[in-house]
Design an enzyme around this catalytic site. Structure first.
Site, mmCIF file in Angstrom:
data_model
loop_
_atom_site.group_PDB
_atom_site.id
_atom_site.type_symbol
_atom_site.label_atom_id
_atom_site.label_comp_id
_atom_site.label_asym_id
_atom_site.label_seq_id
_atom_site.Cartn_x
_atom_site.Cartn_y
_atom_site.Cartn_z
ATOM 1 N N ARG A 1 -1.761 -0.179 7.323
ATOM 2 C CA ARG A 1 -1.141 -0.369 8.625
ATOM 3 C C ARG A 1 -0.156 0.719 9.016
ATOM 4 N NH1 ARG A 1 -2.613 -5.274 6.825
ATOM 5 N NH2 ARG A 1 -3.424 -6.747 8.368
ATOM 6 N N ALA B 1 0.803 -1.221 0.000
ATOM 7 C CA ALA B 1 0.000 0.000 0.000
ATOM 8 C C ALA B 1 0.835 1.269 0.000
ATOM 9 C CB ALA B 1 -0.930 0.000 1.216
ATOM 10 N N ILE C 1 9.350 6.378 -1.721
ATOM 11 C CA ILE C 1 9.614 5.380 -2.762
ATOM 12 C C ILE C 1 9.762 6.036 -4.124
ATOM 13 C CG2 ILE C 1 8.745 3.303 -3.920
ATOM 14 C CD1 ILE C 1 7.218 2.641 -1.401
ATOM 15 N N HIS D 1 -4.205 -9.417 -4.611
ATOM 16 C CA HIS D 1 -5.480 -9.201 -3.932
ATOM 17 C C HIS D 1 -6.576 -8.708 -4.869
ATOM 18 C CE1 HIS D 1 -2.892 -8.703 -0.073
ATOM 19 N NE2 HIS D 1 -3.203 -9.960 -0.294
#
Length: 266
Positions: free
Chosen positions: A39, A27, A238, A127
């Site tokens: 999270r 995520a 990132i 997912h």
């Protein structure tokens, strides 16, 4: 700053020296596209959305069956957010690494389809994806805009069946083809880059144990269980890390395709 530049230069050298690189992401890759993670410190699981249920429970199979109105009310908001999101620097950098012939594929836990929007071709979505939805009765497929337009709050097909998002809810099994594709990619990798994931979601996170290459890189804001085994660890953005790395690689690596991303990284 000098230490950070040195690490990015080292990452660029590692990429130049490897030919079968795989990116395993979570995520955190999409937070720069304004899609909340799960999270992280400000993630979805730490937000109180109901007096009775946590967001995690509301994304479970039993909740979908027992409380369809509440499930689809919450899910539609999430899907609408994703529908407006655009690829960020990380997505675009990975797409360019694939065009360079360096990146064999992306294995993602995300459901937003942003890797494909950025131009990545070989993407394994562990997912599922919010971009695809299927009637449980007649199996007719619906794209995201049509799904959203029919959600009032429960989306129904013309045949009367409920249109279910093609995502893996809690308590549901991963698609066997996605598992096979992910394992095949990771087993064949000589370098693995892990980004934007806590490595806390199983069974998906367990797939990285199939990696037997000689170069492991972690790009994540928080510590992960694989940090000690990594050759490089970044606690940075990132998009910045991968975007700056690709800038170094341009001109040093031959492209396998002629079409390059036109959107700037910054």
């Amino acid at each position: 700053m000098a230490e950070e530049n040195s690490s990015i230069e080292k990452l660029a050298e590692m990429i130049k020296d490897h030919q079968h690189i795989v990116f395993f992401g979570g995520a955190g890759v999409s937070t720069e596209s304004a899609i909340p993670d799960f999270r992280g410190k400000n993630g979805l699981y730490y937000q109180k959305v109901s007096e009775k249920w946590s967001p995690e429970e509301m994304l479970s199979h039993h909740f979908y069956r027992e409380h369809p109105d509440l499930f689809f009310t919450m899910y539609k908001k999430m899907a609408e957010t994703i529908s407006h999101a655009k690829p960020n620097a990380a997505h675009r950098a990975l797409a360019e690494l694939e065009k360079m012939g360096k990146l064999s594929g992306v294995v993602t836990q995300n459901i937003d389809g942003l890797h494909q929007k950025a131009g990545s071709r070989n993407v394994v979505e562990l997912h599922g994806s919010t971009l695809h939805n299927t009637c449980e009765k007649c199996r007719k497929r619906y794209d995201l805009p049509e799904f959203i337009s029919r959600s009032n709050p429960v989306p129904h097909c013309d045949c009367g069946g409920i249109i279910k998002p093609d995502i893996v809810l809690y308590e549901e099994s991963l698609d066997i083809n996605a598992i096979d594709d992910a394992v095949w990619l990771i087993r064949g990798a000589d370098m693995l880059i892990i980004g934007g994931t806590s490595l806390a979601v199983y069974p998906a996170a367990g797939f990285i144990n199939e990696f037997s290459g000689d170069a492991l890189v972690i790009i994540n804001r928080d510590a992960t269980s694989k940090d000690n085994a990594a050759d490089l660890v970044f606690r940075d953005n990132i998009g910045e890390v991968l975007g700056n790395t690709v800038r170094i690689l341009r001109g040093a690596v031959s492209y396998t395709h002629l079409t390059l991303p036109t959107t700037p990284y910054v």
